[in-house]
Design an enzyme around this catalytic site. Structure first.
Site, PDB file in Angstrom:
ATOM      1  N   HIS A 312     -36.195   1.281 -65.596  1.00  0.00           N
ATOM      2  CA  HIS A 312     -35.484   1.785 -64.422  1.00  0.00           C
ATOM      3  C   HIS A 312     -34.725   0.634 -63.768  1.00  0.00           C
ATOM      4  O   HIS A 312     -35.191  -0.492 -63.750  1.00  0.00           O
ATOM      5  CB  HIS A 312     -36.486   2.369 -63.404  1.00  0.00           C
ATOM      6  CG  HIS A 312     -35.861   3.262 -62.392  1.00  0.00           C
ATOM      7  ND1 HIS A 312     -35.272   2.784 -61.251  1.00  0.00           N
ATOM      8  CD2 HIS A 312     -35.692   4.604 -62.360  1.00  0.00           C
ATOM      9  CE1 HIS A 312     -34.795   3.800 -60.540  1.00  0.00           C
ATOM     10  NE2 HIS A 312     -35.028   4.913 -61.193  1.00  0.00           N
ATOM     11  N   ASP A 370     -38.451  10.720 -65.788  1.00  0.00           N
ATOM     12  CA  ASP A 370     -38.077  11.596 -66.908  1.00  0.00           C
ATOM     13  C   ASP A 370     -39.107  11.614 -68.019  1.00  0.00           C
ATOM     14  O   ASP A 370     -38.983  12.407 -68.957  1.00  0.00           O
ATOM     15  CB  ASP A 370     -36.735  11.130 -67.477  1.00  0.00           C
ATOM     16  CG  ASP A 370     -35.610  11.382 -66.490  1.00  0.00           C
ATOM     17  OD1 ASP A 370     -34.839  10.452 -66.197  1.00  0.00           O
ATOM     18  OD2 ASP A 370     -35.539  12.508 -65.965  1.00  0.00           O
TER      19      ASP A 370
HETATM   20  C1  SDX Z   1     -33.070   8.149 -63.919  1.00  0.00           C
HETATM   21  O1  SDX Z   1     -31.239   5.042 -60.537  1.00  0.00           O
HETATM   22  C2  SDX Z   1     -32.091   6.043 -60.328  1.00  0.00           C
HETATM   23  O2  SDX Z   1     -32.717   6.146 -59.309  1.00  0.00           O
HETATM   24  C3  SDX Z   1     -32.153   7.044 -61.491  1.00  0.00           C
HETATM   25  C4  SDX Z   1     -33.256   8.087 -61.406  1.00  0.00           C
HETATM   26  C5  SDX Z   1     -33.003   9.066 -60.264  1.00  0.00           C
HETATM   27  O3  SDX Z   1     -33.980   9.644 -59.765  1.00  0.00           O
HETATM   28  O4  SDX Z   1     -31.797   9.337 -59.987  1.00  0.00           O
HETATM   29  O5  SDX Z   1     -34.504   7.449 -61.206  1.00  0.00           O
HETATM   30  C6  SDX Z   1     -33.302   8.929 -62.682  1.00  0.00           C
HETATM   31  O6  SDX Z   1     -31.950   8.078 -64.357  1.00  0.00           O
HETATM   32  C7  SDX Z   1     -34.212   7.420 -64.547  1.00  0.00           C
HETATM   33  C8  SDX Z   1     -33.787   6.585 -65.801  1.00  0.00           C
HETATM   34  C9  SDX Z   1     -33.666   7.525 -67.003  1.00  0.00           C
HETATM   35  N1  SDX Z   1     -33.149   6.786 -68.179  1.00  0.00           N
HETATM   36  C10 SDX Z   1     -33.939   6.499 -69.219  1.00  0.00           C
HETATM   37  O7  SDX Z   1     -35.134   6.732 -69.265  1.00  0.00           O
HETATM   38  C11 SDX Z   1     -33.193   5.859 -70.402  1.00  0.00           C
HETATM   39  C12 SDX Z   1     -34.007   4.675 -70.959  1.00  0.00           C
HETATM   40  N2  SDX Z   1     -33.984   3.570 -69.967  1.00  0.00           N
HETATM   41  C13 SDX Z   1     -32.896   2.691 -70.020  1.00  0.00           C
HETATM   42  O8  SDX Z   1     -31.859   2.822 -70.846  1.00  0.00           O
HETATM   43  C14 SDX Z   1     -32.825   1.666 -68.900  1.00  0.00           C
HETATM   44  O9  SDX Z   1     -34.094   1.282 -68.589  1.00  0.00           O
HETATM   45  C15 SDX Z   1     -32.065   2.121 -67.662  1.00  0.00           C
HETATM   46  C16 SDX Z   1     -30.683   2.547 -67.994  1.00  0.00           C
HETATM   47  C17 SDX Z   1     -32.794   3.232 -66.998  1.00  0.00           C
HETATM   48  C18 SDX Z   1     -32.002   0.935 -66.684  1.00  0.00           C
HETATM   49  O10 SDX Z   1     -31.370  -0.050 -67.341  1.00  0.00           O
HETATM   50  P1  SDX Z   1     -30.745  -1.339 -66.587  1.00  0.00           P
HETATM   51  O11 SDX Z   1     -31.278  -1.472 -65.230  1.00  0.00           O
HETATM   52  O12 SDX Z   1     -29.264  -1.315 -66.759  1.00  0.00           O
HETATM   53  O13 SDX Z   1     -31.400  -2.489 -67.406  1.00  0.00           O
HETATM   54  P2  SDX Z   1     -31.009  -2.912 -68.859  1.00  0.00           P
HETATM   55  O14 SDX Z   1     -30.517  -1.752 -69.685  1.00  0.00           O
HETATM   56  O15 SDX Z   1     -30.141  -4.103 -68.750  1.00  0.00           O
HETATM   57  O16 SDX Z   1     -32.465  -3.302 -69.439  1.00  0.00           O
HETATM   58  C19 SDX Z   1     -33.045  -4.572 -69.144  1.00  0.00           C
HETATM   59  C20 SDX Z   1     -33.707  -5.000 -70.460  1.00  0.00           C
HETATM   60  C21 SDX Z   1     -32.744  -4.975 -71.653  1.00  0.00           C
HETATM   61  O17 SDX Z   1     -33.180  -5.953 -72.572  1.00  0.00           O
HETATM   62  P3  SDX Z   1     -32.434  -7.421 -72.529  1.00  0.00           P
HETATM   63  O18 SDX Z   1     -30.952  -7.146 -72.661  1.00  0.00           O
HETATM   64  O19 SDX Z   1     -32.823  -8.041 -71.203  1.00  0.00           O
HETATM   65  O20 SDX Z   1     -33.016  -8.151 -73.750  1.00  0.00           O
HETATM   66  O21 SDX Z   1     -34.748  -4.049 -70.779  1.00  0.00           O
HETATM   67  C22 SDX Z   1     -34.438  -3.422 -72.038  1.00  0.00           C
HETATM   68  C23 SDX Z   1     -32.971  -3.621 -72.270  1.00  0.00           C
HETATM   69  O22 SDX Z   1     -32.682  -3.620 -73.655  1.00  0.00           O
HETATM   70  N3  SDX Z   1     -34.752  -1.990 -71.867  1.00  0.00           N
HETATM   71  C24 SDX Z   1     -35.378  -1.251 -72.773  1.00  0.00           C
HETATM   72  C25 SDX Z   1     -35.486   0.029 -72.183  1.00  0.00           C
HETATM   73  N4  SDX Z   1     -34.934   0.006 -70.966  1.00  0.00           N
HETATM   74  C26 SDX Z   1     -34.476  -1.256 -70.785  1.00  0.00           C
HETATM   75  N5  SDX Z   1     -35.853  -1.528 -74.009  1.00  0.00           N
HETATM   76  C27 SDX Z   1     -36.445  -0.497 -74.666  1.00  0.00           C
HETATM   77  N6  SDX Z   1     -36.600   0.755 -74.161  1.00  0.00           N
HETATM   78  C28 SDX Z   1     -36.130   1.053 -72.928  1.00  0.00           C
HETATM   79  N7  SDX Z   1     -36.273   2.277 -72.439  1.00  0.00           N
END
Ligand code: SDX
Length: 436
Positions: A312, A370
């Site tokens: 998140h 989710d």
């Molecule tokens: C919602 O913002 C809100 O409030 C949203 C929400 C709401 O109520 O409106 O809470 C609802 O959208 C929840 C999120 C739902 N999405 C997912 O579950 C999709 C999977 N999660 C991600 O793709 C990710 O965690 C995000 C998009 C939710 C957040 O990503 P950020 O903040 O942009 O962080 P990032 O993608 O840069 O991740 C940081 C690191 C990365 O690795 P590095 O580049 O540092 O090496 O963490 C890793 C990412 O690769 N990472 C994951 C991961 N999520 C982040 N690795 C594996 N699996 C994951 N799910």
């Protein structure tokens, strides 16, 4: 300008031989914020903040999230308190009108919901002629923006009573649109809303009752759905809410702004994740992958499997909504006679493995809202491609409240960020015959 805000001191920026002070203020939960509205005028420089990770676009009295502590408040009430003691419409009322409704307010709000629960008969032509396999979020966005044509009286400066009408119209009709899109996808006749049923029961009845089979709403399912909608009601400046504020800031009406929010929510990184979680779990089961395989593959950038429902932008600890959703999901499956649902078993095993894995620990990746909700919706009989639509149903009061707050905030202007241009600078047009 909203609620409680206290000026603290100032931050100093030294640049190019100049020293500039920017006021620092704090919100009601102590967040410290530097007000940089004078930055470009005073210094000629911009800030650069892709994804607005460090940037507050507004003050708000609606929702507070502490991502480090896993705290979520709506107008000062904790999500745990609201989830345990309020129905969805009470939380919707709280967000939109600023207080939990008393019995008189609750009654008139429910009566308005009932009054506005049908959609214009002509809207049925949309459903009849829309592609059968259309994604429910495409149908929802098309139908919601069309409401502005069927109910054109809403304009930007609407009088309060018209806004109240528009608000309850949207909240009430989204259920009907959702249920009609499902009935269309399965080729069954539409079931009209009933004045005898409450919000969630009405939705379930429109979804699952039919002329050829008896259907009674299961009160446990109705209560679970109420709870899940409460968990989604608002979440400060998430992607889709910021889109609703942005579109509203141009003077576009509420229907157009909500439609934009629906489209933003659709993405798998945001609201589309609840559908992506189920697709991931089903893929893992069908491939016969081990929990360890999934965890290892989710850690590899190049792999197609990401642990959906994990991670998140703000929560760097367990999403408080996910905790509540997990318990509710387990109880619902128990009640429905699927205590050992394979998807739930797999989801819990993946969670346990991920929370012990250094990769997930170092990156502070935990289950978000989710992760478990889709498993519960599936057990209710909701098709997977409708899960994000249910997220939209839950989020609608938050979008509405945020749009209203933005329109009433004297500090808000047309949303128009700047950029840094890095393209070519001195090209001259050649006659077409001389071009490469
Ligand atoms: C919602 O913002 C809100 O409030 C949203 C929400 C709401 O109520 O409106 O809470 C609802 O959208 C929840 C999120 C739902 N999405 C997912 O579950 C999709 C999977 N999660 C991600 O793709 C990710 O965690 C995000 C998009 C939710 C957040 O990503 P950020 O903040 O942009 O962080 P990032 O993608 O840069 O991740 C940081 C690191 C990365 O690795 P590095 O580049 O540092 O090496 O963490 C890793 C990412 O690769 N990472 C994951 C991961 N999520 C982040 N690795 C594996 N699996 C994951 N799910």
């Amino acid at each position: 300008m909203n609620g409680q805000r206290k000026t603290l001191n100032s931050a100093e920026l030294r640049y190019n031989g100049h020293t500039i002070q920017f006021p620092v203020f704090e919100g009601s939960m102590g967040e410290k914020t530097m007000d940089i509205r004078a930055l470009r005028k005073e210094t000629g420089i911009l800030t650069y903040d892709p994804g607005l990770i460090n940037t507050g676009i507004c003050t708000s009295d609606l929702t507070y999230v502490d991502g480090e502590k896993g705290v979520l408040l709506h107008r000062g009430y904790s999500i745990e308190d609201l989830a345990a003691n309020c129905r969805f419409l009470e939380v919707a009322y709280l967000l939109i009108f600023g207080k939990l409704p008393n019995p008189v307010e609750q009654k008139s709000f429910s009566e308005l919901m009932n009054l506005h629960s049908m959609i214009h008969e002509d809207m049925q032509h949309f459903f009849r002629n829309y592609p059968e396999k259309a994604h429910p979020m495409a149908v929802l966005s098309a139908m919601v923006v069309s409401l502005s044509s069927f109910y054109p009286e809403l304009d930007r400066e609407s009088a309060t009573e018209r806004i109240d009408n528009t608000v309850t119209r949207l909240l009430s009709k989204i259920r009907t649109i959702a249920a009609f899109s499902y009935k269309k996808s399965v080729g069954e006749p539409f079931v009209y809303p009933s004045y005898k049923l409450r919000y969630c029961a009405n939705f379930l009845n429109m979804m699952f009752s039919s002329p050829v089979r008896d259907y009674t709403v299961d009160p446990v399912v109705e209560r679970a759905l109420n709870l899940f909608l409460v968990l989604h009601a608002d979440h400060e400046q998430n992607c889709s809410t910021t889109v609703v504020r942005t579109v509203g800031s141009s003077g576009a009406n509420l229907y157009a702004s909500i439609t934009a929010g629906i489209c933003a929510l659709w993405g798998p990184l945001h609201g589309g994740a609840n559908q992506a979680v189920i697709e991931m779990l089903e893929e893992v089961l069908s491939q016969g992958m081990s929990v360890r395989d999934v965890i290892e593959s989710a850690k590899r950038k190049e792999s197609k499997i990401r642990l959906m429902g994990f991670g998140h932008r703000v929560y760097k600890t367990y999403d408080p909504r996910a905790k509540i959703a997990k318990e509710a999901c387990k109880n619902l499956l128990e009640h429905l006679g699927h205590p050992d649902d394979p998807l739930l078993e797999l989801a819990m095993a993946l969670e346990e493995a991920a929370l012990k894995d250094p990769y997930f620990q170092e990156k502070h990746l935990y289950p978000n809202v989710d992760y478990y909700t889709g498993i519960a919706y599936r057990a209710m009989g909701i098709p997977t491609n409708m899960f994000t639509l249910l997220f939209a149903m839950g989020r609608l009061p938050g979008w509405i409240a945020q749009w209203l707050e933005n329109s009433r905030d004297g500090e808000q202007k047309l949303m128009r960020p700047r950029q840094v241009y890095t393209g070519e600078v001195a090209n001259r047009v050649l006659p077409i015959g001389e071009r490469a």
